[in-house]
Design an enzyme around this catalytic site. Sequence first.
Site, PDB file in Angstrom:
ATOM      1  N   GLY A   1      65.274  83.487  65.737  1.00 22.49           N
ATOM      2  CA  GLY A   1      63.896  83.109  65.847  1.00 22.49           C
ATOM      3  C   GLY A   1      63.539  82.222  66.969  1.00 22.49           C
ATOM      4  O   GLY A   1      64.361  81.905  67.944  1.00 22.49           O
ATOM      5  N   CYS A   2      62.535  81.535  66.807  1.00 21.24           N
ATOM      6  CA  CYS A   2      61.828  80.754  67.859  1.00 21.24           C
ATOM      7  C   CYS A   2      63.204  79.335  67.925  1.00 21.24           C
ATOM      8  O   CYS A   2      63.475  79.001  67.095  1.00 21.24           O
ATOM      9  CB  CYS A   2      60.566  80.107  67.321  1.00 21.24           C
ATOM     10  SG  CYS A   2      60.161  78.577  68.602  1.00 21.24           S
ATOM     11  N   PHE A   3      63.577  79.253  69.126  1.00 25.08           N
ATOM     12  CA  PHE A   3      64.734  78.398  69.408  1.00 25.08           C
ATOM     13  C   PHE A   3      64.432  76.842  69.096  1.00 25.08           C
ATOM     14  O   PHE A   3      65.347  76.366  69.112  1.00 25.08           O
ATOM     15  CB  PHE A   3      65.233  78.428  70.831  1.00 25.08           C
ATOM     16  CG  PHE A   3      64.360  78.565  72.005  1.00 25.08           C
ATOM     17  CD1 PHE A   3      63.171  78.167  72.031  1.00 25.08           C
ATOM     18  CD2 PHE A   3      64.895  79.277  73.116  1.00 25.08           C
ATOM     19  CE1 PHE A   3      62.301  78.129  73.232  1.00 25.08           C
ATOM     20  CE2 PHE A   3      64.268  79.540  74.264  1.00 25.08           C
ATOM     21  CZ  PHE A   3      62.967  78.735  74.302  1.00 25.08           C
ATOM     22  N   TRP A   4      63.030  76.412  69.064  1.00 25.96           N
ATOM     23  CA  TRP A   4      62.683  75.178  68.894  1.00 25.96           C
ATOM     24  C   TRP A   4      63.304  74.837  67.498  1.00 25.96           C
ATOM     25  O   TRP A   4      63.844  73.694  67.201  1.00 25.96           O
ATOM     26  CB  TRP A   4      61.202  74.869  68.981  1.00 25.96           C
ATOM     27  CG  TRP A   4      60.548  75.250  70.019  1.00 25.96           C
ATOM     28  CD1 TRP A   4      60.787  75.485  71.355  1.00 25.96           C
ATOM     29  CD2 TRP A   4      59.091  75.792  70.270  1.00 25.96           C
ATOM     30  NE1 TRP A   4      59.877  75.643  72.314  1.00 25.96           N
ATOM     31  CE2 TRP A   4      58.834  75.791  71.593  1.00 25.96           C
ATOM     32  CE3 TRP A   4      57.867  75.664  69.381  1.00 25.96           C
ATOM     33  CZ2 TRP A   4      57.384  76.081  72.019  1.00 25.96           C
ATOM     34  CZ3 TRP A   4      56.693  75.896  69.667  1.00 25.96           C
ATOM     35  CH2 TRP A   4      56.663  76.345  71.280  1.00 25.96           C
TER      36      TRP A   4
END
Length: 161
Positions: free
Chosen positions: A9-12
């Site tokens: 998902g979102c890499f953050w």
Amino acid sequence: MKKIIFAGGCFWGVEAYFNTIDGVLATKVGYANGNTENPTYEEVSGHETGYAEACYLEYDENKVQLKQLLSAYWKVVDPTLQDRQGHDVGNQYRTGIYYVDDKDLEVILESKEEEQKNYKNTIVTEISTLKNFYDAEVYHQKYLDKNPNGYCHIPKSLLKK
């Protein structure tokens, strides 16, 4: 020093999460296993480049084993979802495990097989050798450190050491 790349998902949040694990020496976010050179966030978000948002890890295998990192990874993704995690939808948000060392494949596949026992639906996490990885833009690196209230599908309680 060993290397492994996780897409979840979102890499953050993936980066912030793995930075809490002892033995993880360095992380950076970027784009893995696509079909263009030097993609931008906007290009990856356009769903045509084939890249996954991913987190590149370097770790000390004397402090943390790949098996432990995989166990941590499975805790923060739903590996049965195709091209999405949390509120993020698109092929860049697929789950993936990209390895650099061919010797890691057996450990990865064993971990996936064990994890599959927790799901009725089939795990669709992409598992393959790392073809390519391009660093994301500077503003994405350590994003949740710079923006602690930023969105993340991973529970904030898991992002603290």
